[in-house]
Scaffold this motif. Structure first.
Motif, PDB file in Angstrom:
ATOM      1  N   PHE A  17      54.077  52.215  37.126  1.00  0.00           N
ATOM      2  CA  PHE A  17      54.958  52.646  36.048  1.00  0.00           C
ATOM      3  C   PHE A  17      55.707  51.438  35.511  1.00  0.00           C
ATOM      4  O   PHE A  17      56.011  50.499  36.255  1.00  0.00           O
ATOM      5  CB  PHE A  17      55.973  53.682  36.543  1.00  0.00           C
ATOM      6  N   SER A  18      56.006  51.470  34.213  1.00  0.00           N
ATOM      7  CA  SER A  18      56.822  50.415  33.607  1.00  0.00           C
ATOM      8  C   SER A  18      58.246  50.905  33.444  1.00  0.00           C
ATOM      9  O   SER A  18      58.490  52.104  33.279  1.00  0.00           O
ATOM     10  CB  SER A  18      56.257  50.015  32.242  1.00  0.00           C
ATOM     11  N   MET A  19      59.181  49.964  33.491  1.00  0.00           N
ATOM     12  CA  MET A  19      60.590  50.259  33.244  1.00  0.00           C
ATOM     13  C   MET A  19      61.168  49.162  32.355  1.00  0.00           C
ATOM     14  O   MET A  19      60.893  47.989  32.575  1.00  0.00           O
ATOM     15  CB  MET A  19      61.387  50.305  34.562  1.00  0.00           C
ATOM     16  N   GLU A  41      54.411  59.942  43.081  1.00  0.00           N
ATOM     17  CA  GLU A  41      53.974  59.840  41.687  1.00  0.00           C
ATOM     18  C   GLU A  41      54.645  60.902  40.817  1.00  0.00           C
ATOM     19  O   GLU A  41      55.087  60.625  39.699  1.00  0.00           O
ATOM     20  CB  GLU A  41      52.460  59.980  41.600  1.00  0.00           C
ATOM     21  N   GLY A  43      57.097  60.183  37.831  1.00  0.00           N
ATOM     22  CA  GLY A  43      56.644  60.683  36.539  1.00  0.00           C
ATOM     23  C   GLY A  43      57.688  61.516  35.831  1.00  0.00           C
ATOM     24  O   GLY A  43      57.721  61.568  34.599  1.00  0.00           O
ATOM     25  N   CYS A  61      59.653  59.672  33.206  1.00  0.00           N
ATOM     26  CA  CYS A  61      58.957  59.096  32.056  1.00  0.00           C
ATOM     27  C   CYS A  61      59.527  59.662  30.756  1.00  0.00           C
ATOM     28  O   CYS A  61      59.110  60.721  30.278  1.00  0.00           O
ATOM     29  CB  CYS A  61      57.456  59.360  32.147  1.00  0.00           C
ATOM     30  N   SER A 102      66.094  57.876  30.469  1.00  0.00           N
ATOM     31  CA  SER A 102      66.186  58.697  31.681  1.00  0.00           C
ATOM     32  C   SER A 102      66.938  57.997  32.810  1.00  0.00           C
ATOM     33  O   SER A 102      67.350  58.654  33.775  1.00  0.00           O
ATOM     34  CB  SER A 102      64.786  59.076  32.175  1.00  0.00           C
ATOM     35  N   ASP A 147      63.605  52.950  29.320  1.00  0.00           N
ATOM     36  CA  ASP A 147      62.332  53.604  29.023  1.00  0.00           C
ATOM     37  C   ASP A 147      61.439  53.473  30.252  1.00  0.00           C
ATOM     38  O   ASP A 147      61.279  52.370  30.799  1.00  0.00           O
ATOM     39  CB  ASP A 147      61.661  52.953  27.810  1.00  0.00           C
ATOM     40  N   VAL A 148      60.886  54.578  30.695  1.00  0.00           N
ATOM     41  CA  VAL A 148      59.953  54.600  31.828  1.00  0.00           C
ATOM     42  C   VAL A 148      58.662  55.235  31.352  1.00  0.00           C
ATOM     43  O   VAL A 148      58.689  56.298  30.722  1.00  0.00           O
ATOM     44  CB  VAL A 148      60.534  55.403  33.018  1.00  0.00           C
ATOM     45  N   GLN A 149      57.537  54.571  31.662  1.00  0.00           N
ATOM     46  CA  GLN A 149      56.240  55.083  31.222  1.00  0.00           C
ATOM     47  C   GLN A 149      55.175  54.708  32.250  1.00  0.00           C
ATOM     48  O   GLN A 149      55.338  53.746  32.994  1.00  0.00           O
ATOM     49  CB  GLN A 149      55.843  54.490  29.861  1.00  0.00           C
ATOM     50  N   PRO A 150      54.059  55.467  32.310  1.00  0.00           N
ATOM     51  CA  PRO A 150      52.923  55.016  33.118  1.00  0.00           C
ATOM     52  C   PRO A 150      52.468  53.651  32.608  1.00  0.00           C
ATOM     53  O   PRO A 150      52.566  53.359  31.412  1.00  0.00           O
ATOM     54  CB  PRO A 150      51.856  56.089  32.865  1.00  0.00           C
TER      55      PRO A 150
END
Length: 205
Positions: A45-47, A142, A146, A149, A153, A165-168
């Motif tokens: 995941f990216s942050m 996970e 997730g 995301c 958040s 921002d959090v994303q896969p």
């Protein structure tokens, strides 16, 4: 259009080339490590985080590191990943592995009061530091990761967070996170359990 590099001789050119090679080298090493974690079943995941800072100054990298330490170790992990305030005693070895990069972003000039200047004011141009991270979580975490995301958040975990921002993610995120042209191998940190592959891993004891 001719672009000036500021290079005066070939020795300087060689030195700059060696610096670039070293940066590419440790980025490749980190990417290989994350790829191995993916092969072992971890999910990436990216942050991205920006922070609230005073109008006439900026936080130091050390202070931002303290903010992130508290957000990650004392808020996010116990409240979202482990759902247990005592995770350090029971699940410390199961924590994610996280690479944290500093990026400097030049803001517009800020008008500040300075009695020594003509007119009593001056413009300052602080570098607004922010963070990019890639997080490798175990499959069992996970779903919990997730659930984060979304935009902003992570704001609930620290009053200092302005945006998040959090994303896969995929492995290409590492190169993006390390895109700051002034970034060196001293400008990233690794968080993870004791026994992680990299020597520089920050361990919460």
């Amino acid at each position: 259009m001719q672009v000036s590099t500021g290079i005066k001789n070939e020795d300087e050119l060689s030195c700059l080339h060696r610096v670039d090679v070293r940066k590419d080298q440790w980025i490749r090493e980190l990417t290989r490590w994350m790829a191995q974690l993916e092969n072992d079943g971890y999910k990436l995941f990216s942050m991205s985080l920006t922070y609230i800072s005073p109008k006439d100054s900026d936080h130091s990298p050390q202070f931002l590191s303290e903010i992130f330490n508290n957000l990650y170790w004392h808020q996010l992990l116990p409240k979202k990943i482990f759902m247990n305030k005592k995770w350090l005693k029971k699940r410390k070895g199961d924590q994610p592995i996280l690479l944290l990069f500093v990026e400097r972003h030049q803001e517009k000039g800020i008008k500040t009061y300075n009695p020594t200047m003509a007119g009593g004011f001056q413009y300052s141009f602080p570098d607004r530091l922010h963070h990019h991270a890639i997080v490798a979580v175990r499959q069992e975490h996970e779903s919990a990761m997730g659930s984060l995301c979304a935009k902003d958040s992570l704001r609930e975990f620290s009053p200092w967070v302005l945006t998040s921002d959090v994303q896969p993610a995929d492995l290409g995120w590492i190169e993006y996170a390390a895109k700051d042209k002034d970034l060196s191998s001293d400008d990233y940190e690794i968080y993870g359990p004791e026994g992680s592959s990299f020597e520089r891993t920050k361990i919460q004891t």
